[in-house]
Design a protein around this motif. Structure first.
Motif, PDB file in Angstrom:
ATOM      1  N   THR A   1      75.061 101.769  47.314  1.00 53.33           N
ATOM      2  CA  THR A   1      73.966 101.465  48.234  1.00 53.33           C
ATOM      3  C   THR A   1      72.927 102.574  48.149  1.00 53.33           C
ATOM      4  O   THR A   1      73.174 103.651  47.577  1.00 53.33           O
ATOM      5  CB  THR A   1      74.476 101.373  49.674  1.00 53.33           C
ATOM      6  OG1 THR A   1      74.937 102.680  50.088  1.00 53.33           O
ATOM      7  CG2 THR A   1      75.629 100.382  49.784  1.00 53.33           C
ATOM      8  N   THR A   2      71.773 102.332  48.736  1.00 55.23           N
ATOM      9  CA  THR A   2      70.731 103.365  48.741  1.00 55.23           C
ATOM     10  C   THR A   2      71.189 104.615  49.482  1.00 55.23           C
ATOM     11  O   THR A   2      70.799 105.732  49.131  1.00 55.23           O
ATOM     12  CB  THR A   2      69.444 102.819  49.382  1.00 55.23           C
ATOM     13  OG1 THR A   2      69.735 102.359  50.707  1.00 55.23           O
ATOM     14  CG2 THR A   2      68.881 101.663  48.576  1.00 55.23           C
ATOM     15  N   LYS A   3      72.033 104.460  50.498  1.00 55.07           N
ATOM     16  CA  LYS A   3      72.508 105.602  51.267  1.00 55.07           C
ATOM     17  C   LYS A   3      73.436 106.500  50.456  1.00 55.07           C
ATOM     18  O   LYS A   3      73.644 107.666  50.806  1.00 55.07           O
ATOM     19  CB  LYS A   3      73.216 105.131  52.529  1.00 55.07           C
ATOM     20  CG  LYS A   3      72.287 104.457  53.548  1.00 55.07           C
ATOM     21  CD  LYS A   3      73.042 104.040  54.785  1.00 55.07           C
ATOM     22  CE  LYS A   3      72.118 103.393  55.818  1.00 55.07           C
ATOM     23  NZ  LYS A   3      72.848 102.973  57.039  1.00 55.07           N
ATOM     24  N   GLN A   4      74.008 105.979  49.382  1.00 53.52           N
ATOM     25  CA  GLN A   4      74.931 106.759  48.556  1.00 53.52           C
ATOM     26  C   GLN A   4      74.219 107.522  47.445  1.00 53.52           C
ATOM     27  O   GLN A   4      74.852 108.296  46.720  1.00 53.52           O
ATOM     28  CB  GLN A   4      75.986 105.825  47.953  1.00 53.52           C
ATOM     29  CG  GLN A   4      76.900 105.194  48.987  1.00 53.52           C
ATOM     30  CD  GLN A   4      77.798 104.123  48.375  1.00 53.52           C
ATOM     31  OE1 GLN A   4      77.328 103.192  47.706  1.00 53.52           O
ATOM     32  NE2 GLN A   4      79.098 104.242  48.608  1.00 53.52           N
ATOM     33  N   PHE A   5      72.913 107.323  47.297  1.00 49.71           N
ATOM     34  CA  PHE A   5      72.181 107.922  46.174  1.00 49.71           C
ATOM     35  C   PHE A   5      72.285 109.447  46.173  1.00 49.71           C
ATOM     36  O   PHE A   5      72.558 110.060  45.137  1.00 49.71           O
ATOM     37  CB  PHE A   5      70.715 107.491  46.206  1.00 49.71           C
ATOM     38  CG  PHE A   5      69.887 108.063  45.087  1.00 49.71           C
ATOM     39  CD1 PHE A   5      70.053 107.620  43.785  1.00 49.71           C
ATOM     40  CD2 PHE A   5      68.937 109.050  45.330  1.00 49.71           C
ATOM     41  CE1 PHE A   5      69.286 108.136  42.737  1.00 49.71           C
ATOM     42  CE2 PHE A   5      68.168 109.577  44.306  1.00 49.71           C
ATOM     43  CZ  PHE A   5      68.353 109.116  43.009  1.00 49.71           C
ATOM     44  N   ALA A   6      72.072 110.078  47.303  1.00 46.98           N
ATOM     45  CA  ALA A   6      72.094 111.544  47.360  1.00 46.98           C
ATOM     46  C   ALA A   6      73.459 112.092  46.945  1.00 46.98           C
ATOM     47  O   ALA A   6      73.547 113.110  46.241  1.00 46.98           O
ATOM     48  CB  ALA A   6      71.734 112.028  48.764  1.00 46.98           C
ATOM     49  N   THR A   7      74.526 111.424  47.356  1.00 50.06           N
ATOM     50  CA  THR A   7      75.876 111.867  46.979  1.00 50.06           C
ATOM     51  C   THR A   7      76.085 111.740  45.476  1.00 50.06           C
ATOM     52  O   THR A   7      76.702 112.619  44.843  1.00 50.06           O
ATOM     53  CB  THR A   7      76.926 111.045  47.733  1.00 50.06           C
ATOM     54  OG1 THR A   7      76.751 111.240  49.140  1.00 50.06           O
ATOM     55  CG2 THR A   7      78.337 111.462  47.339  1.00 50.06           C
ATOM     56  N   ILE A   8      75.568 110.659  44.895  1.00 47.11           N
ATOM     57  CA  ILE A   8      75.703 110.464  43.447  1.00 47.11           C
ATOM     58  C   ILE A   8      74.941 111.552  42.696  1.00 47.11           C
ATOM     59  O   ILE A   8      75.425 112.096  41.697  1.00 47.11           O
ATOM     60  CB  ILE A   8      75.214 109.060  43.057  1.00 47.11           C
ATOM     61  CG1 ILE A   8      76.140 108.001  43.658  1.00 47.11           C
ATOM     62  CG2 ILE A   8      75.159 108.900  41.538  1.00 47.11           C
ATOM     63  CD1 ILE A   8      75.608 106.592  43.555  1.00 47.11           C
ATOM     64  N   VAL A   9      73.747 111.882  43.169  1.00 43.62           N
ATOM     65  CA  VAL A   9      72.960 112.955  42.551  1.00 43.62           C
ATOM     66  C   VAL A   9      73.740 114.273  42.591  1.00 43.62           C
ATOM     67  O   VAL A   9      73.804 115.012  41.601  1.00 43.62           O
ATOM     68  CB  VAL A   9      71.602 113.105  43.261  1.00 43.62           C
ATOM     69  CG1 VAL A   9      70.902 114.392  42.830  1.00 43.62           C
ATOM     70  CG2 VAL A   9      70.710 111.903  42.970  1.00 43.62           C
ATOM     71  N   THR A  10      74.349 114.569  43.728  1.00 49.22           N
ATOM     72  CA  THR A  10      75.121 115.811  43.867  1.00 49.22           C
ATOM     73  C   THR A  10      76.312 115.823  42.926  1.00 49.22           C
ATOM     74  O   THR A  10      76.591 116.834  42.259  1.00 49.22           O
ATOM     75  CB  THR A  10      75.600 115.974  45.318  1.00 49.22           C
ATOM     76  OG1 THR A  10      74.465 116.054  46.188  1.00 49.22           O
ATOM     77  CG2 THR A  10      76.433 117.239  45.478  1.00 49.22           C
ATOM     78  N   THR A  11      77.015 114.711  42.860  1.00 49.58           N
ATOM     79  CA  THR A  11      78.181 114.625  41.969  1.00 49.58           C
ATOM     80  C   THR A  11      77.778 114.795  40.516  1.00 49.58           C
ATOM     81  O   THR A  11      78.385 115.581  39.769  1.00 49.58           O
ATOM     82  CB  THR A  11      78.897 113.274  42.149  1.00 49.58           C
ATOM     83  OG1 THR A  11      79.348 113.156  43.493  1.00 49.58           O
ATOM     84  CG2 THR A  11      80.080 113.153  41.199  1.00 49.58           C
ATOM     85  N   LEU A  12      76.744 114.085  40.111  1.00 47.80           N
ATOM     86  CA  LEU A  12      76.287 114.184  38.730  1.00 47.80           C
ATOM     87  C   LEU A  12      75.802 115.595  38.426  1.00 47.80           C
ATOM     88  O   LEU A  12      76.040 116.124  37.330  1.00 47.80           O
ATOM     89  CB  LEU A  12      75.181 113.165  38.487  1.00 47.80           C
ATOM     90  CG  LEU A  12      74.683 112.995  37.054  1.00 47.80           C
ATOM     91  CD1 LEU A  12      75.832 112.627  36.111  1.00 47.80           C
ATOM     92  CD2 LEU A  12      73.592 111.930  36.996  1.00 47.80           C
TER      93      LEU A  12
END
Length: 313
Positions: free
Chosen positions: A9-20
């Motif tokens: 979801t759009t709300k998960q984008f920041a977490t994905i950026v951090t993980t990557l």
């Protein structure tokens, strides 16, 4: 242990950026970077989330992919899992089967790090080697490199967004993958705000710079001796002590052949250094000999070349 596939979801984008970002390491093969997500983010949160694929195992994110168009998946795995055969088979199965909602039927392409087990698994399913890319790297341990030559370098804030967008659009307008939809006048006509710059292009700019991925990024615009915007670059950090990338770099067609590409590259590398990046990375098709030459002239070194994987039908 099963591997799950989701579209975030759009709300998960920041977490994905951090993980990557946490997966970026010097000495590792060139791979998908938070900057790639940030550049895509100009299309909007919903579009960007829809283009992402996330694989998890036992509650841990183990692979991330970005659909760069309908037929190309750019992806990577957690560094400690690049050689994991079980994971590679699961990823390959999801990528190969159109019913899994990753890539459609017909000719498609996958970009994955050199040496990843995924290459072997895709080859087992009949995928062939595709286009060759040249990754390049510059270490940033020395003194600040930001040599700009004859260019005056400015950070492209909102007031200078028009100049940055127009130069970038002009640099890529010959390509169907032009990074913006802005109309691109010659440098002598470009002054911010540009009356010919589309509203859509400016909105995309604002969307990009407001995304979570842009927190460690900078867009720079270079002006020649006549104060005309002639070169532009965007650099993306993954955090202090981690590799950063260049995405994109462009020189206006009317200003080429004057060393502005090299100068802008060095300015971008210097900005990455100030952001705390350990190195600057970029990848370009090996067939684009001019781009490779520009980066080599700026002091970059070639890394092992990489080939995409492709399924012809």
């Amino acid at each position: 242990m099963p591997v799950s596939l989701t579209t975030p979801t759009t709300k998960q984008f920041a977490t994905i950026v951090t993980t990557l970002g946490s997966w970026q390491r010097d000495g590792a093969p060139f791979q998908l970077h938070p900057g790639d997500l940030g550049w895509h983010a100009r299309k909007g949160p919903a579009d960007t989330a829809a283009a992402l694929r996330v694989w998890a195992r036992d509650g841990r994110t183990v692979a991330i992919g970005l659909l760069d168009g309908e037929d190309l998946l750019r992806m990577t795995c957690a560094p400690d899992l690049l050689a994991d055969l079980e994971l590679a088979r699961a990823l390959a199965g999801d990528v190969h089967d159109p019913g899994r909602g990753v890539l459609p039927a017909g000719p498609v392409y996958v970009e994955a790090p050199v040496g990843a087990a995924l290459h072997h698994s895709l080859a087992h399913l009949g995928w062939e080697v595709g286009e060759e890319w040249t990754p390049l790297q510059m270490t940033l341990e020395q003194d600040v490199i930001g040599e700009s030559g004859a260019l005056r370098i400015e950070v492209a804030t909102e007031d200078l967004a028009g100049d940055w967008l127009c130069v970038t659009a002009a640099a890529f307008q010959a390509s169907s993958a032009s990074p913006t939809s802005a109309t691109a006048p010659s440098p002598s006509q470009v002054h911010s705000p540009s009356p010919s710059l589309s509203t859509q292009a400016l909105e995309r700019w604002r969307t990009m710079v407001s995304s979570a991925a842009y927190e460690g990024a900078r867009a720079l615009v270079g002006y020649d001796e006549q104060d005309r915007p002639v070169a532009a670059i965007c650099v993306w950090s993954a955090g202090p002590g981690r590799p950063g990338i260049i995405e994109p770099l462009g020189v206006h067609p009317d200003a080429r052949g004057r060393g502005f590409g090299r100068s802008m590259t060095l300015a971008g590398a210097g900005e990455l250094q100030r952001l705390g990046a350990s190195s600057a990375h970029v990848a370009t098709p090996s067939s684009n000999v001019g781009a490779v030459a520009t980066y080599l002239a700026a002091g970059f070194s070639e890394l092992p070349r990489r080939r995409d994987r492709q399924r012809s039908a």
